[in-house]
Design a protein around this motif. Structure first.
Motif, mmCIF file in Angstrom:
data_model
loop_
_atom_site.group_PDB
_atom_site.id
_atom_site.type_symbol
_atom_site.label_atom_id
_atom_site.label_comp_id
_atom_site.label_asym_id
_atom_site.label_seq_id
_atom_site.Cartn_x
_atom_site.Cartn_y
_atom_site.Cartn_z
ATOM 1 N N ARG B 202 -34.270 5.546 -30.682
ATOM 2 C CA ARG B 202 -35.681 6.284 -31.439
ATOM 3 C C ARG B 202 -36.170 7.167 -29.824
ATOM 4 N NH1 ARG B 202 -40.154 3.961 -33.732
ATOM 5 N NH2 ARG B 202 -39.074 1.799 -34.280
ATOM 6 N N ASP B 203 -36.525 8.327 -30.106
ATOM 7 C CA ASP B 203 -36.931 9.511 -28.744
ATOM 8 C C ASP B 203 -38.525 9.589 -29.086
ATOM 9 O OD1 ASP B 203 -37.676 11.883 -30.556
ATOM 10 O OD2 ASP B 203 -35.392 12.225 -30.156
ATOM 11 N N ASN B 204 -39.176 10.224 -28.191
ATOM 12 C CA ASN B 204 -40.754 10.088 -28.819
ATOM 13 C C ASN B 204 -40.827 11.984 -28.611
ATOM 14 O OD1 ASN B 204 -39.644 10.899 -26.065
ATOM 15 N ND2 ASN B 204 -41.943 10.008 -25.303
ATOM 16 N N GLY B 205 -40.067 12.349 -28.662
ATOM 17 C CA GLY B 205 -39.597 14.498 -29.109
ATOM 18 C C GLY B 205 -40.985 15.126 -29.577
ATOM 19 N N LYS B 206 -40.553 16.426 -30.033
ATOM 20 C CA LYS B 206 -41.205 16.927 -30.814
ATOM 21 C C LYS B 206 -41.019 16.373 -32.576
ATOM 22 C CE LYS B 206 -39.637 21.043 -29.403
ATOM 23 N NZ LYS B 206 -39.447 22.232 -29.176
ATOM 24 N N GLY B 207 -40.226 16.163 -32.301
ATOM 25 C CA GLY B 207 -39.361 16.082 -33.902
ATOM 26 C C GLY B 207 -39.557 16.895 -34.691
ATOM 27 N N ASP B 209 -40.089 17.521 -39.533
ATOM 28 C CA ASP B 209 -39.893 17.627 -41.016
ATOM 29 C C ASP B 209 -38.569 16.890 -41.778
ATOM 30 O OD1 ASP B 209 -40.630 17.190 -43.482
ATOM 31 O OD2 ASP B 209 -41.780 18.588 -43.850
ATOM 32 N N VAL B 210 -38.091 16.027 -41.853
ATOM 33 C CA VAL B 210 -37.084 15.437 -42.594
ATOM 34 C C VAL B 210 -36.608 15.510 -43.684
ATOM 35 C CG1 VAL B 210 -35.860 13.614 -43.338
ATOM 36 C CG2 VAL B 210 -37.204 13.232 -41.520
ATOM 37 N N GLU B 211 -37.386 16.205 -44.922
ATOM 38 C CA GLU B 211 -37.660 16.807 -46.302
ATOM 39 C C GLU B 211 -36.960 17.929 -46.261
ATOM 40 O OE1 GLU B 211 -38.043 15.327 -49.409
ATOM 41 O OE2 GLU B 211 -38.074 13.974 -48.135
ATOM 42 N N LYS B 212 -37.331 18.711 -45.171
ATOM 43 C CA LYS B 212 -37.366 20.192 -44.780
ATOM 44 C C LYS B 212 -36.211 20.445 -44.146
ATOM 45 C CE LYS B 212 -41.655 22.994 -43.394
ATOM 46 N NZ LYS B 212 -42.843 23.705 -42.893
ATOM 47 N N LEU B 213 -35.035 19.686 -43.477
ATOM 48 C CA LEU B 213 -33.976 19.448 -43.288
ATOM 49 C C LEU B 213 -32.771 19.325 -44.089
ATOM 50 C CD1 LEU B 213 -34.321 18.657 -39.456
ATOM 51 C CD2 LEU B 213 -33.097 20.729 -40.220
ATOM 52 N N LYS B 214 -33.066 18.870 -44.988
ATOM 53 C CA LYS B 214 -31.794 17.832 -46.471
ATOM 54 C C LYS B 214 -31.351 19.216 -47.085
ATOM 55 C CE LYS B 214 -34.629 13.666 -47.718
ATOM 56 N NZ LYS B 214 -35.120 12.648 -48.506
ATOM 57 N N GLY B 215 -30.005 19.315 -46.868
ATOM 58 C CA GLY B 215 -29.497 19.750 -47.227
ATOM 59 C C GLY B 215 -28.780 21.177 -46.681
ATOM 60 N N LYS B 216 -30.010 20.261 -45.555
ATOM 61 C CA LYS B 216 -29.147 21.903 -44.594
ATOM 62 C C LYS B 216 -29.258 21.083 -43.142
ATOM 63 C CE LYS B 216 -33.448 24.705 -45.263
ATOM 64 N NZ LYS B 216 -34.620 25.098 -44.603
ATOM 65 N N ASN B 217 -28.136 20.242 -43.345
ATOM 66 C CA ASN B 217 -28.111 19.458 -41.893
ATOM 67 C C ASN B 217 -26.611 20.954 -41.115
ATOM 68 O OD1 ASN B 217 -29.234 17.509 -43.123
ATOM 69 N ND2 ASN B 217 -27.223 16.105 -43.597
ATOM 70 N N GLY B 218 -26.851 20.643 -40.132
ATOM 71 C CA GLY B 218 -25.758 20.956 -38.635
ATOM 72 C C GLY B 218 -24.237 20.446 -38.762
ATOM 73 N N LEU B 219 -23.590 20.811 -37.851
ATOM 74 C CA LEU B 219 -22.333 20.154 -37.876
ATOM 75 C C LEU B 219 -22.581 18.831 -37.544
ATOM 76 C CD1 LEU B 219 -19.114 22.859 -36.968
ATOM 77 C CD2 LEU B 219 -19.631 21.062 -38.932
ATOM 78 N N GLY B 220 -22.781 18.204 -36.813
ATOM 79 C CA GLY B 220 -23.767 17.537 -36.211
ATOM 80 C C GLY B 220 -24.098 16.407 -36.918
ATOM 81 N N MET B 221 -25.055 16.873 -37.411
ATOM 82 C CA MET B 221 -25.429 15.834 -38.641
ATOM 83 C C MET B 221 -24.534 15.150 -39.720
ATOM 84 S SD MET B 221 -28.476 14.907 -37.404
ATOM 85 C CE MET B 221 -29.236 13.892 -38.413
ATOM 86 N N TYR B 235 -27.741 3.137 -42.498
ATOM 87 C CA TYR B 235 -28.708 4.409 -41.427
ATOM 88 C C TYR B 235 -29.636 4.449 -42.511
ATOM 89 C CZ TYR B 235 -25.908 9.125 -43.316
ATOM 90 O OH TYR B 235 -25.792 9.769 -43.415
ATOM 91 N N GLU B 236 -30.134 4.979 -41.397
ATOM 92 C CA GLU B 236 -31.792 5.823 -42.025
ATOM 93 C C GLU B 236 -32.134 6.727 -40.522
ATOM 94 O OE1 GLU B 236 -35.076 4.211 -42.590
ATOM 95 O OE2 GLU B 236 -34.185 2.431 -44.537
ATOM 96 N N LEU B 237 -32.824 8.006 -40.767
ATOM 97 C CA LEU B 237 -32.918 8.846 -40.403
ATOM 98 C C LEU B 237 -34.346 8.827 -40.623
ATOM 99 C CD1 LEU B 237 -29.868 11.224 -39.910
ATOM 100 C CD2 LEU B 237 -30.409 9.108 -39.008
ATOM 101 N N ASP B 238 -35.398 8.875 -39.950
ATOM 102 C CA ASP B 238 -36.542 9.410 -39.461
ATOM 103 C C ASP B 238 -37.224 10.098 -38.766
ATOM 104 O OD1 ASP B 238 -38.883 9.157 -40.801
ATOM 105 O OD2 ASP B 238 -39.246 7.751 -40.690
ATOM 106 N N SER B 239 -38.036 10.887 -38.891
ATOM 107 C CA SER B 239 -38.735 12.203 -37.591
ATOM 108 C C SER B 239 -40.202 12.453 -39.105
ATOM 109 C CB SER B 239 -38.010 12.750 -37.734
ATOM 110 O OG SER B 239 -38.701 13.805 -36.010
ATOM 111 N N LYS B 240 -41.157 12.375 -38.285
ATOM 112 C CA LYS B 240 -42.166 13.960 -38.310
ATOM 113 C C LYS B 240 -42.552 14.448 -37.214
ATOM 114 C CE LYS B 240 -44.477 9.934 -41.389
ATOM 115 N NZ LYS B 240 -44.741 8.487 -41.727
ATOM 116 N N VAL B 241 -43.558 15.954 -37.603
ATOM 117 C CA VAL B 241 -43.612 16.723 -36.646
ATOM 118 C C VAL B 241 -44.315 15.829 -35.560
ATOM 119 C CG1 VAL B 241 -44.614 18.709 -35.772
ATOM 120 C CG2 VAL B 241 -43.177 18.709 -37.921
ATOM 121 N N GLY B 242 -44.192 15.888 -34.129
ATOM 122 C CA GLY B 242 -45.126 15.239 -33.321
ATOM 123 C C GLY B 242 -44.657 13.737 -33.019
ATOM 124 N N GLU B 243 -43.876 13.670 -33.958
ATOM 125 C CA GLU B 243 -43.737 11.904 -33.856
ATOM 126 C C GLU B 243 -42.622 11.656 -33.463
ATOM 127 O OE1 GLU B 243 -45.792 9.575 -36.625
ATOM 128 O OE2 GLU B 243 -47.151 11.169 -36.910
#
Lengths: 221, 253
Positions: B202-207, B209-221, B235-243
């Motif tokens: 868990r991190d408390n960074g900027k976060g 929008d997971v939906e926007k990133l779907k299908g555009k995964n970078g090499l790392g992901m 596994y589950e990856l979850d994030s929201k802007v600002g959260e």
């Protein structure tokens, strides 16, 4: 028997009206290449309304059939020209435009010289129906394997066209005979009305399914 | 006439049924081939990851055993040389410079070897390796508070492949968080149960929008996905802007 035919026809035209509305709402603004099929549906409705007006005024409405046959052929040919792959039309098999123009001329010549506008144009109807069957078969033999909503919709429409025009081919081929022996052969017009109702219901189901499938997805045309 | 109509109708119907069936068959065949291709690609990817890990291990070992030990020998010899150059200032300065250089090289070699395959992971297991990883990041970036908690430890030995892959995923996640999320806190929680292994990041960074990133995964992901598939992890990856960002992993033994 005549009443049954009328009832079936009325139901078919109600479904036809619904189809036109659905088509306009879901497809007409999304793809130009599919508009000709709706134009064909609209033509059917307008012709039917005009025929009813003519009948109520005790005017022979057979000239309408001659015009309808020609326009129906043009619209369906344009529809198939748009949906069949270009290479099939221009190189491999035939050029749909040349065929359409030639057949249209034949339909007009038939109405002028062979079967005047106050008789049943069975020659033109038979010829055009055979061509629709060929269009539908050509489409099926060259259909893409994609499973997009639009392809599924086109497959359904084609199946409906094939079934209706194949089923009613003999009815229209011998329509002049029925006209002279109308009471004995009214059952064939009931069959034709039933086939037309099935055709319209098939189109309705295809449009409804298309609507359901594209509710959440964006369409790729 | 009636027979003609019936024949035409039957032919049309038969054709439509035949068309539908053959379409379905071709479609199913295509799906089967596609599935096989996907499985083959996954196998290739797994063997790539495996080879990569083996290669890392070999290079780390070579660096440590071969290069590292030889550098140490050079270092010792340099001490002997230095004794003899005490009276010649120029030579003495040169030897001092060489000392600095050799020490740097030894440190760099050790660091590279360590990064390639942390000996802690190899010798003491996942929890110690994560602890060490957090410490090293903490030392390098004091602006981020790293927190690691081991919430369950049933002392069940964990598969080395699972450990290495989870460790790599953690490295990737931390690197992503620091690069994109700019968090002030990163916490990692680990459950080493007898039946299953659970890891939560868990991190408390900027976060984002997971939906926007779907299908555009970078090499790392993509790498994370492949590694998790390889060890059959859920596994589950979850994030929201600002959260902030949360990732959880579950592996059944």
């Amino acid at each position: 028997m005549h009443n049954i035919s009328v009832i079936i026809s009325i139901i078919a035209y109600v479904v036809l009206f619904l189809n036109i509305v659905l088509y306009l709402y879901y497809l007409n603004f999304k793809s130009n290449r599919l508009n000709w099929f709706n134009t064909f549906l609209i033509l059917g409705l307008i012709t039917q309304i005009t025929a009813l007006i003519f009948t109520s005024q005790k005017i022979n409405n057979l000239p309408l059939l001659h015009i309808y046959t020609l326009l129906e052929f043009i619209f369906l040919s344009l529809f198939y020209k748009n949906i069949l792959k270009q290479e099939i039309l221009s190189k491999k098999y035939f050029n749909i435009l040349i065929i359409s123009i030639s057949i249209s001329i034949l339909i007009i010549l038939n109405s002028i010289f062979l079967q005047n506008i106050y008789t049943f144009n069975s020659n033109a109807k038979t010829l055009t129906q055979v061509i629709y069957i060929c269009y539908a078969l050509t489409y099926f033999f060259n259909v893409t394997l994609e499973k997009t909503p639009i392809i599924k919709f086109l497959n359904s429409i084609n199946a409906a066209i094939l079934l209706y025009y194949a089923g009613s081919l003999f009815i229209f081929m011998f329509s002049n005979v029925f006209f002279s022996l109308s009471k004995e052969h009214i059952v064939f017009w009931v069959v034709n009305a039933l086939l037309y109702l099935i055709f319209q219901l098939w189109v309705f189901i295809a449009l409804w399914t298309f609507r359901q499938q594209t509710r959440t997805k964006s369409i790729s045309l | 006439m009636t027979i003609g109509i019936l024949i035409m109708l039957s032919l049309a119907l038969a054709f439509i049924v035949f068309f539908n069936r053959s379409q379905r068959k071709i479609f199913e065949e295509q799906m089967r081939v596609q599935q096989l291709q996907l499985e083959h690609q996954a196998q290739l990817l797994y063997s790539n990851i495996r080879t990569q890990e083996e290669e890392r291990k070999r290079i780390a070992k070579d660096l440590h055993d071969e290069v590292g030990s030889k550098l140490n020998v050079i270092h010792l010899n340099l001490h002997r040389v230095k004794k003899g150059t005490a009276e010649t200032p120029t030579a003495d300065d040169a030897v001092s410079d060489m000392f600095v250089l050799i020490n740097d090289t030894i440190d760099t070699t050790r660091r590279i070897s360590h990064d390639l395959l942390p000996p802690t992971l190899e010798n003491f297991g996942l929890q110690e390796a994560i602890k060490e990883l957090c410490d090293s990041y903490q030392k390098a970036d004091s602006a981020v508070a790293f927190q690691f908690e081991l919430l369950q430890n049933d002392e069940r030995p964990t598969d080395k492949i699972v450990e290495v892959n989870l460790f790599r995923v953690l490295q990737e996640l931390i690197s992503n968080s620091l690069k994109h999320g700019k968090p002030s806190q990163i916490s990692i929680r680990l459950w080493l149960g007898s039946q299953e292994l659970r890891l939560e990041y868990r991190d408390n960074g900027k976060g984002f929008d997971v939906e926007k990133l779907k299908g555009k995964n970078g090499l790392g992901m993509q790498n994370i996905e492949s590694r998790m598939k390889m060890i059959h992890a859920k596994y589950e990856l979850d994030s929201k802007v600002g959260e902030g960002f949360t990732a959880s992993f579950l592996i059944h033994h």
